[in-house]
Write a protein that holds these residues in place. Sequence first.
Motif, PDB file in Angstrom:
ATOM      1  N   HIS A 191      26.779 -13.801 -51.161  1.00 20.58           N
ATOM      2  CA  HIS A 191      26.391 -13.903 -49.775  1.00 20.58           C
ATOM      3  C   HIS A 191      25.217 -13.752 -49.522  1.00 20.58           C
ATOM      4  O   HIS A 191      24.504 -12.976 -49.607  1.00 20.58           O
ATOM      5  N   GLN A 213      29.993  -9.487 -48.864  1.00 15.97           N
ATOM      6  CA  GLN A 213      31.607  -9.728 -48.750  1.00 15.97           C
ATOM      7  C   GLN A 213      31.909 -10.194 -49.419  1.00 15.97           C
ATOM      8  O   GLN A 213      33.601 -10.682 -48.923  1.00 15.97           O
ATOM      9  N   ASN A 234      24.656  -5.872 -47.993  1.00 10.84           N
ATOM     10  CA  ASN A 234      26.328  -5.495 -48.251  1.00 10.84           C
ATOM     11  C   ASN A 234      27.253  -6.836 -48.420  1.00 10.84           C
ATOM     12  O   ASN A 234      27.869  -7.380 -47.195  1.00 10.84           O
ATOM     13  N   HIS A 250      25.603 -16.490 -42.107  1.00  4.53           N
ATOM     14  CA  HIS A 250      26.075 -15.870 -43.148  1.00  4.53           C
ATOM     15  C   HIS A 250      26.949 -17.105 -43.727  1.00  4.53           C
ATOM     16  O   HIS A 250      27.408 -17.360 -43.622  1.00  4.53           O
TER      17      HIS A 250
END
Length: 121
Positions: free
Chosen positions: A39, A35, A33, A103
């Motif tokens: 990522h 961002q 997912n 991240h």
Amino acid sequence: MSSDTIFTKIINKEIPADIIYEDDQALAFKDINPQAPFHCLIIPKKPIATINDITVEDKSLIGHLYIVAAQLAKEHGFDEQGYRVVMNCNSNGGQTVYHIHLHMLAGKAMGWPPYTEKLKN
């Protein structure tokens, strides 16, 4: 908290992931997912639940995660433009998987502060 997380399953190749880096200490894979245009998550193979659980013995491992981040930034062409590396801790910090992970976000200008709701004095 159990050390058997989705990340453990990725490390053990029990579930698939788009792995972009692996060595004996760490694994990096693309976030499902994203961002940012780029990522990825950089995880230690040693299960450590939160930042609060890092010990003095882990300092080399934690440093290694950042070395991997810098190497990935260079390989993917984000080292000069810049990128963001974030580690969340517990629920208010945004942590959803209790296996520490960086991240790494890149490919666009990042705003600051990341929290945009007005704070009361």
